[in-house]
Enzyme design. Structure first.
Site, PDB file in Angstrom:
ATOM      1  CE  LYS A 162      -4.299  -1.671   0.458  1.00 18.31           C
ATOM      2  NZ  LYS A 162      -5.555  -1.332  -0.293  1.00 18.31           N
ATOM      3  CG  ASP A 190      -4.534  -0.302  -3.557  1.00 17.60           C
ATOM      4  OD1 ASP A 190      -4.654   0.773  -4.307  1.00 17.60           O
ATOM      5  OD2 ASP A 190      -5.224  -0.869  -3.017  1.00 17.60           O
ATOM      6  CD  GLU A 216      -6.117  -2.497  -5.927  1.00 19.95           C
ATOM      7  OE1 GLU A 216      -5.270  -3.624  -5.917  1.00 19.95           O
ATOM      8  OE2 GLU A 216      -7.137  -2.359  -5.176  1.00 19.95           O
ATOM      9  CG  ASP A 241     -10.445  -1.202  -5.000  1.00 24.12           C
ATOM     10  OD1 ASP A 241     -11.742  -1.226  -4.853  1.00 24.12           O
ATOM     11  OD2 ASP A 241      -9.773  -1.295  -3.838  1.00 24.12           O
ATOM     12  CE  LYS A 265     -11.383  -4.024  -2.485  1.00 25.80           C
ATOM     13  NZ  LYS A 265     -10.913  -2.556  -1.945  1.00 25.80           N
TER      14      LYS A 265
END
Ligand code: MG
Length: 356
Positions: A162, A190, A216, A241, A265
């Site tokens: 991240k 991400d 991402e 995302d 998701k």
């Protein structure tokens, strides 16, 4: 078969350590569990993991929706009319995607239990397990490297790092992790909307030697032109995302060729039924899909897993949210072995909340 009762309750799940991404730090997750009881004795189980910044709901709103607004529409109805039941809450619960996901999950669980088959086989049956990445939240370079070594030591072969707060440190983090884990481990990054177009390009160029698998959500969710811009200008695949919340978003992203991949998701899109449709749109545009997750209990992870196992263009799984949670009563709803996730083999989603 008829639905006779809905039970929903909230469960606080502290994280084993604080988890930081570009726009928040999480120390505890509130999940809502749902049981749909039928007159046949079959009980469908679901779970909602709201995140106000993403799904726009608080946990108490989800609890209210499941206790007050769903029962009048569901009690007395045939749970096998899944599409009809989901359509009946689609508009009313438009702003409650994780509540819809819990209901959707419980209905599919009933279908699987009634058929005596694991859900992934009913949904289409493509593979019986999938490798998952494991995520490392934003932390110092040294502790990122330490975590990377730890996860690789436990058998994980795919790491998601991240970032999105400090480009220079992100570059250093990625390069140092690559140095530590060697060339065979897959690395994903991400930015959680934290970069500009220029920062995204600079980041990808500076980390070229680390051979990142994908980038991402580099830019803010509503800046679709910027997203498209990054996709056309960097050498690695770009994944949406936060920009993908619905079937309509999927169509817009696919039609505009704005990304190379999508992260689906269940909590964002409202469950398995919607995820299957979004995945079909992605496939029609040649986009690869990943199934991701929130800070969610094993039961919800299992539902995402069944979806992932049913479709050929779901190439990636990022289903690790339950691993950070302490006292998850549904931790055994999935089986993790050397970085690969397996369903339990039992009918439906494969876990019964009434066992608790
Ligand atoms: Mg993400």
């Amino acid at each position: 078969m008829k639905i006779i009762r809905l039970d929903a309750w909230m469960y606080s799940l502290p994280l084993s350590e604080p988890y930081t991404i570009a726009y928040e730090t999480v120390t505890q997750a509130e999940n809502i569990f749902l049981r749909l009881a039928t007159d046949s004795g079959i009980v469908g189980c679901g779970c909602a993991a709201p995140d106000e910044k993403i799904t726009g709901e608080t946990a108490s709103q989800v609890l209210d929706v499941l206790r007050e607004r769903v029962p009048p529409l569901f009690v007395g109805a045939d749970p096998l009319l899944i599409t009809r039941l989901l359509e009946s809450i689609g508009t009313q619960l438009a702003d409650n995607p994780s509540a819809r996901a819990a209901v959707d999950m419980a209905l599919y669980d009933i279908l699987g239990k009634a058929a005596g088959l694991p859900l992934w086989q009913i949904l289409g049956g493509y593979r019986d397990s999938i490798r998952t990445s494991i995520t490392i939240g934003i932390q110092s370079v040294d502790s990122t490297v330490e975590k990377a070594r730890k996860w690789v030591g436990q058998g994980f072969t795919s790491l998601k790092i991240k970032g999105g707060v400090d480009v220079e440190e992100d570059v250093e983090r990625v390069l140092k992790v690559r140095e530590a884990v060697g060339p065979e481990i897959e690395l994903r990054f991400d930015a959680n909307q934290g970069f500009s177009v220029q920062q995204s390009i600079a980041f990808v160029e500076s980390t070229a030697s680390a051979e990142l698998e994908l980038l991402e959500q580099p830019v803010p969710r509503n800046q679709l032109e910027a997203l498209e811009n990054v996709t056309s200008r960097v050498s690695i695949p770009v994944m949406a995302d936060e920009s993908l919340m619905s079937l309509r978003d999927a169509f817009r992203l696919a039609r505009g060729e704005m990304v190379d991949m999508v992260n689906i998701k269940l909590m964002k899109v409202g469950g398995i039924f919607e995820a299957l449709q979004i995945n079909s749109v992605a496939r029609s545009a040649g986009l690869e899909s990943m199934v991701g997750c929130m800070d969610e209990a094993g039961l919800a992870i299992a539902a995402g897993l069944h979806f992932a196992l049913s479709r050929p263009n779901v190439h990636y799984a990022d289903l690790d949210g339950h691993l950070d949670l302490l006292n998850d009563p549904t931790r055994d709803a999935v089986i993790l072995h050397n970085g690969t996730l397996y369903p339990t083999g039992k009918p439906g989603i494969g876990f019964d909340l009434s066992d608790l």
